[in-house]
Design a protein around this motif. Structure first.
Motif, PDB file in Angstrom:
ATOM      1  N   LEU A 304       0.832  -1.207   0.000  1.00  0.00           N
ATOM      2  CA  LEU A 304       0.000   0.000   0.000  1.00  0.00           C
ATOM      3  C   LEU A 304       0.868   1.259   0.000  1.00  0.00           C
ATOM      4  O   LEU A 304       0.569   2.231  -0.709  1.00  0.00           O
ATOM      5  CB  LEU A 304      -0.920   0.012   1.224  1.00  0.00           C
ATOM      6  N   MET A 317      -7.840   3.355   2.019  1.00  0.00           N
ATOM      7  CA  MET A 317      -7.307   2.002   1.843  1.00  0.00           C
ATOM      8  C   MET A 317      -6.867   1.408   3.188  1.00  0.00           C
ATOM      9  O   MET A 317      -7.129   0.233   3.465  1.00  0.00           O
ATOM     10  CB  MET A 317      -6.124   2.022   0.866  1.00  0.00           C
ATOM     11  N   ALA A 349     -12.070   1.160  -3.320  1.00  0.00           N
ATOM     12  CA  ALA A 349     -10.992   0.579  -2.515  1.00  0.00           C
ATOM     13  C   ALA A 349     -10.889  -0.920  -2.749  1.00  0.00           C
ATOM     14  O   ALA A 349      -9.782  -1.469  -2.895  1.00  0.00           O
ATOM     15  CB  ALA A 349     -11.241   0.860  -1.030  1.00  0.00           C
TER      16      ALA A 349
END
Length: 389
Positions: A304, A317, A349
């Motif tokens: 991420l 997220m 997401a």
């Protein structure tokens, strides 16, 4: 070794109605448990792994979440030992409240009972009252609710296969009057300090509880929960992350046979060694699970961070990822509601997590699409697979 070291069979009724119930001796056993070199080595190994597990728990970013997941797995395994046909995916189903499934309901109640009992330890010692309250949570509103939830039995019960009678039973616990006396003695033993090592003591306590069999239903599940409650109360473990049901499920026949051997020959030592080996194996399994979940979490967070998201998207997220760790199977609408986000925000997401390989689509029902965090479930699934009957 004296045959009646563990207790004796007592004739009940007469004539054609006659049967023999087992009256267990008080704990601790007489003569006392022989602690030989084999048992000593097993104790050393068990305590070593428990120390590592406690250390690991200190480094898990969200220990409450880890424990919650582990409690759910334990509930499933303990219920499977009793014949419940449910899977990990059933337990994580986001629409579980809308699905009528008696097997799943049994497991959900076990989860509730476990959490209740652990919290109750803060205000109540490990005693009959706590076990009764836990039993009531376990059986209320599910199969077994007609078996007097929250009450010790007031009639004779027995253990055997489907359709067995008291004449064909594999084991017949003590009659009600002696059961009450034996339970009182067990409660005193649980709360008496000193004497035997705590791991040996809980091996004996678990055996004794199952032998007394004080409930009409739920004895196995309450008896296995009693293990972690005792270890927590005695501060042998700091967090409720050690459960033996995986080990006992894998060795189910031996589990029952070794308890039977105590009753038949008074050989407590073979049972204690089997049980403490289970502590070691279960501790090792919990450590491996914790390590895998920590590694998976770190890997996903690194991915991420590597993405070039806007600040707002990154925050969303992370928020959804946190939800995934608590709910590894999700439905977009429910997730959006739980997180107070819009449907489209969560859908975006989820699409990004799909692209990263974190989530996989389970079904394709328009706005009720269900997605699975497969890597996470795969780690927890070990040992919970159903075997074809």
């Amino acid at each position: 070794m004296k045959k009646e070291r563990a207790g004796k069979s007592v004739k009940q009724l007469s004539g054609k109605l006659a049967y023999y119930s087992f009256h267990p001796s008080k704990l601790p056993p007489i003569p006392e448990i022989e602690i030989d070199s084999e048992l000593t080595e097993k104790l050393i190994k068990a305590y070593r792994v428990l120390a590592i597990l406690d250390d690991r728990a200190m480094h898990i970013p969200n220990i409450d979440l880890f424990i919650s997941m582990y409690v759910q797995k334990e509930a499933l395994l303990s219920s499977q030992i009793e014949g419940t046909q449910a899977t990990l995916e059933d337990i994580f189903n986001p629409n579980i409240s809308e699905n009528i499934n008696l097997d799943v309901d049994d497991v959900i109640n076990y989860i509730k009972a476990t959490k209740y009992a652990i919290q109750r330890l803060d205000t109540l010692p490990l005693c009959s009252r706590l076990l009764l309250e836990t039993h009531e949570v376990l059986l209320s509103g599910v199969r077994g609710r007609e078996k007097n939830p929250g009450e010790f039995r007031k009639s004779q019960n027995w253990i055997g296969g489907a359709g067995s009678t008291i004449k064909t039973a594999r084991y017949i616990p003590p009659d009600v009057i002696y059961m009450q006396e034996a339970l009182s003695d067990l409660e005193k033993y649980i709360n008496t300090d000193g004497g035997l090592d705590d791991l040996i003591k809980i091996a004996l306590i678990h055996y004794q509880f199952e032998t007394i069999h004080p409930f009409l239903d739920g004895n196995g599940r309450v008896g296995r929960l009693l293990i972690v409650l005792y270890l927590l109360e005695k501060k042998v473990i700091k967090t409720p992350s050690l459960y033996l049901s995986f080990y006992l499920k894998e060795n189910r026949i031996e589990y029952y046979d070794r308890m039977t051997a105590v009753r038949e020959s008074g050989d407590y030592e073979q049972w204690v060694k089997f049980f403490i080996e289970g502590i070691y194996v279960s501790g090792q399994s919990a450590i491996e699970t914790a390590d895998e979940l920590i590694a998976l979490r770190n890997s996903n967070l690194e991915r991420l961070e590597a993405e070039n998201y806007t600040k707002r998207t990154h925050e969303t997220m992370i928020k959804v990822f946190g939800y995934l760790e608590a709910h590894p199977i999700i439905e977009i609408g429910k997730t959006a509601k739980d997180l107070s986000l819009s449907y489209n925000t969560v859908a975006s997401a989820v699409s990004r997590f799909e692209a990263l390989g974190t989530l996989s689509l389970v079904n394709k029902q328009d706005r009720n699409k269900v997605y699975s965090y497969n890597d996470y479930i795969s780690i927890l699934r070990s040992g919970t697979e159903l075997v074809a009957q």
